[in-house]
Scaffold this active site. Structure first.
Site, PDB file in Angstrom:
ATOM      1  CB  CYS A  55      -0.956  -0.003   1.198  1.00  0.00           C
ATOM      2  SG  CYS A  55      -0.140  -0.003   2.807  1.00  0.00           S
ATOM      3  CB  THR A  56       0.238   4.862   0.371  1.00  0.00           C
ATOM      4  OG1 THR A  56      -0.852   4.806  -0.539  1.00  0.00           O
ATOM      5  CG2 THR A  56       1.018   6.152   0.144  1.00  0.00           C
TER       6      THR A  56
END
Length: 432
Positions: A303-304
């Protein structure tokens, strides 16, 4: 801080101002210009006047070397001291933090930035019995350091994105790392990039929430304490390389994007499976619907910045269907610091007004209207709609700024979805 002599006070202030100006001096050794708050100053006096008017609190912190900690007001209950100042603002530790935060900034290709101003992403899963106290501490600390951004606090931890001058950000990090609740964190756990000029136009927002990232699953049943094994960016890169080269590995391993569709649309890892979901809270339902697809496979999640993978990986593990579950430590952000030209292509979506940052020049998405390669999001111009639209300059100039036909007709009734949202399949099926 009370100095013994007036001369000591003057010397301390001069030293603080000198440090403040030095970090804003432009890179050329012979340069006589400074950059601060998106403005260039050609004389030292002009820069000093700006610093005195708009950065007095930061300078005060640098001058006030003797202040160790500041407690909450005595009429507020507190189980701990919540410091608002570093233990020693002039110590070499602050310079070390600055160096660590700026070490990988050059990995990001940005068109507009303020000299030495940074945004940092950070999170910490921890057991906070009284999150309101943590939120109050964070609010006061950010206000004192003139930091802007968004911070979520819950009984399960803290999740923040804040930005400001390099000095303020470094002091903020030092305070966090010095608190007993965060002693297992390191400077490397803070992801940094250039601030730009419009990252946080709304100022500072600190909220107490049910979850620091909404999964909408019981925290006891799906706990960060049972998260998948972390892989360093190097280890993750080697695993993706193996998928690329080995057919068997590609059949038994799933590279899984845990973000929303509008994030993965403009940037993702090669070979990744990116669910077409609108919210992270839909992720458990996505996995449940596609259990047969994931059964017996090794999952590499990303994810980020890593926070969503903590509980998403815990959810997968709770189902006992996958062979192994791994997560990218530090997320895409840390990966790109080490591999700006690695397997992640396109832009990285961020949750502030910059919308995106990038480390490579690849454009993997297209204009909604004409199909031209385009990856710069703007919001639908219809009042009441907040959909992100990919519309190239040529199409926007011709009035094509809406997300769907319904929005072209005018403002949306309150709390109603436009057509492209209401007709979107909530949870996609993975057939292959």
């Amino acid at each position: 801080m009370e100095f013994q002599t007036k001369r000591e006070a003057i010397r301390a202030r001069k030293k603080a101002l000198g440090s403040f100006l030095a970090e804003r001096k432009l890179s050329s050794p012979s340069s006589t210009t400074w950059r601060c708050c998106a403005t260039t100053f050609s004389t030292r006096n002009a820069m000093l006047e700006h610093a005195s008017r708009f950065h007095a609190k930061e300078i005060e912190i640098l001058v006030d070397r003797g202040q160790k900690t500041t407690r909450f007001d005595s009429n507020e209950e507190s189980d701990n001291d919540w410091p608002l100042s570093p233990t020693d603002e002039t110590s070499p530790r602050i310079d070390e933090i600055k160096g660590a935060l700026t070490k990988h900034v050059d990995a990001w290709k940005t068109q507009t930035s303020s000299n030495c101003d940074l945004v940092i992403l950070f999170y910490k899963y921890a057991d906070f019995e009284k999150p309101t106290r943590v939120a109050t501490w964070q609010r006061r600390l950010c206000e004192r350091l003139r930091l802007r951004g968004k911070i979520r606090v819950a009984t399960e931890g803290i999740n923040g994105t804040v930005g400001g001058s390099l000095t303020s950000v470094a002091l903020f990090v030092d305070v966090i790392l010095s608190h007993p609740s965060f002693l297992d964190m390191m400077v490397d756990d803070f992801k940094s990039s250039l601030l730009g000029e419009t990252a946080f136009p709304a100022g500072l927002e600190v909220r107490v929430c049910e979850e620091i990232v909404p999964l909408e699953k019981p925290k006891d049943a799906v706990s960060y304490k049972n998260a998948g094994e972390r892989l360093s960016p190097k280890e993750f890169h080697e695993r993706v390389l193996e998928i690329q080269k080995d057919t068997l590995a590609s059949d038994t391993t799933v590279l899984l994007d845990c973000r929303n569709y509008y994030e993965s649309r403009i940037g993702k890892f090669d070979f990744a499976r990116a669910p077409n979901i609108r919210k992270f809270s839909y992720f458990p339902e996505y996995f449940d619907r596609n259990e047969e697809f994931f059964k017996g496979k090794t999952v590499l999640m990303y994810c980020t910045g890593g926070i969503r993978c903590e509980r998403a990986s815990a959810y997968l593990k709770s189902k006992s269907l996958c062979r192994d579950v791994f997560q990218l430590s530090g997320g895409i952000h840390k990966y790109l610091e080490q591999y700006p030209d690695g397997f992640f292509r396109g832009k990285l979506y961020v949750f502030d007004e910059r919308k995106t940052i990038r480390s490579n020049d690849d454009v993997i998405s297209n204009c909604f209207y004409c199909g031209y390669p385009w990856d710069e999001y703007e919001h639908c111009t219809t009042v009441g709609c907040r959909q992100l639209v990919l519309s190239c300059e040529r199409c926007r100039d011709s009035g094509k700024t809406h997300c769907c036909d319904v929005c072209k007709q005018g403002p949306l009734p309150k709390k109603e979805f436009c057509r492209c949202t209401s007709q979107r399949q909530r949870i996609p099926d993975e057939h292959s």
